[in-house]
Design a protein around this motif. Sequence first.
Motif, PDB file in Angstrom:
ATOM      1  N   TYR A  29       0.852  -1.202   0.000  1.00  0.00           N
ATOM      2  CA  TYR A  29       0.000   0.000   0.000  1.00  0.00           C
ATOM      3  C   TYR A  29       0.884   1.246   0.000  1.00  0.00           C
ATOM      4  O   TYR A  29       0.666   2.185  -0.768  1.00  0.00           O
ATOM      5  CB  TYR A  29      -0.910  -0.059   1.229  1.00  0.00           C
ATOM      6  N   LEU A  58      -7.824   3.717  -5.725  1.00  0.00           N
ATOM      7  CA  LEU A  58      -8.270   2.682  -4.773  1.00  0.00           C
ATOM      8  C   LEU A  58      -8.576   1.364  -5.479  1.00  0.00           C
ATOM      9  O   LEU A  58      -8.372   0.294  -4.897  1.00  0.00           O
ATOM     10  CB  LEU A  58      -9.488   3.186  -3.984  1.00  0.00           C
ATOM     11  N   GLY A  77      -7.799   6.344   0.958  1.00  0.00           N
ATOM     12  CA  GLY A  77      -8.184   5.094   1.626  1.00  0.00           C
ATOM     13  C   GLY A  77      -8.042   5.094   3.134  1.00  0.00           C
ATOM     14  O   GLY A  77      -7.929   4.025   3.756  1.00  0.00           O
ATOM     15  N   LEU A  83     -16.216   2.319   0.100  1.00  0.00           N
ATOM     16  CA  LEU A  83     -15.412   3.543   0.159  1.00  0.00           C
ATOM     17  C   LEU A  83     -16.036   4.574  -0.768  1.00  0.00           C
ATOM     18  O   LEU A  83     -16.273   4.286  -1.941  1.00  0.00           O
ATOM     19  CB  LEU A  83     -13.978   3.266  -0.301  1.00  0.00           C
ATOM     20  N   THR A 136     -13.044   9.088   1.742  1.00  0.00           N
ATOM     21  CA  THR A 136     -11.926   8.197   2.107  1.00  0.00           C
ATOM     22  C   THR A 136     -10.590   8.680   1.553  1.00  0.00           C
ATOM     23  O   THR A 136      -9.537   8.294   2.045  1.00  0.00           O
ATOM     24  CB  THR A 136     -12.248   6.762   1.645  1.00  0.00           C
ATOM     25  N   ILE A 140      -9.133   1.541   3.952  1.00  0.00           N
ATOM     26  CA  ILE A 140      -8.290   0.425   3.466  1.00  0.00           C
ATOM     27  C   ILE A 140      -7.497  -0.205   4.623  1.00  0.00           C
ATOM     28  O   ILE A 140      -7.383  -1.440   4.719  1.00  0.00           O
ATOM     29  CB  ILE A 140      -7.323   0.909   2.351  1.00  0.00           C
ATOM     30  N   LEU A 158     -16.325   0.365  -4.396  1.00  0.00           N
ATOM     31  CA  LEU A 158     -15.743   1.702  -4.567  1.00  0.00           C
ATOM     32  C   LEU A 158     -16.772   2.593  -5.230  1.00  0.00           C
ATOM     33  O   LEU A 158     -17.291   2.251  -6.296  1.00  0.00           O
ATOM     34  CB  LEU A 158     -14.486   1.608  -5.431  1.00  0.00           C
TER      35      LEU A 158
END
Length: 232
Positions: A28, A109, A81, A98, A78, A85, A123
């Motif tokens: 990430y 994302l 994220g 999200l 978000t 996330i 999403l």
Amino acid sequence: MNIDEFKLEVNKLGINVTSLEFDKLEKYYDLLVEWNEKINLTAITLKKDVYLKHFYDSLTINKIIDLSEIDTLCDLGTGAGFPGIVLKIFFPQLKLTLVDALNKRIKFLEIVVNELSLDNVALVHARAEEYGKENRECFDVVTARALSSFPILLEYGIPLLKINGHLIAMRGLNDSDEGINALNVLNSKINKIIEFKLPYENSQRTLIDVVKLDKTSMKYPRKFVEIKKNNL
Ligand code: SAH
């Protein structure tokens, strides 16, 4: 904070970091830095800062709510994220939605969700107040970090919650006093507030846990121009 400090502080929150979660965080981080050069995702890019101000900060939610038994969670505004996330990495049973108004962040994302092999993540490119018109009483928990003023956030978030669901607002200074009228109008109340300082850099953090007591009038959320003109 370095990696050892991160693991220690997260342990203090009551969360264990195994190699499974850590590998996903590393991936990430790499994606965040790589894509941040092309699209504006965050001003924070140094590894020690991302681990503290994004990853650790997202997990501080564990101070106020135990997500291990929660089914559906929606993270509003978000951004790149956060906290959504990070919460999904540590609480993989979550059915996560999200929402962000900026499509380029939603595109980023999508890449994160694929690369980290996260399942059950929806999403949504939408404004929270528009999404909230159509998706009423869907979620057990709604989160939002650094989004809007507190009354506006309540108007975005409460309609999405099931009755007895929790909105967790992750904020800097405690501005919960501004929400008194909005809480009444939206049939909700503050269940708990936790104030603390982020370790290492000592900036102020406030977690506000709001519980929805009864249905929300169909009047809310209103259109953004009305919300802005006349805060609840
Ligand atoms: N939660 C993230 C991002 C905070 S910045 C974090 O803490 O790092 C606020 C984000 O909310 C931005 O990505 C912005 O695009 C989004 N946003 C602002 N108003 C919104 C709205 N009404 N509906 C949905 N997203 C919104």
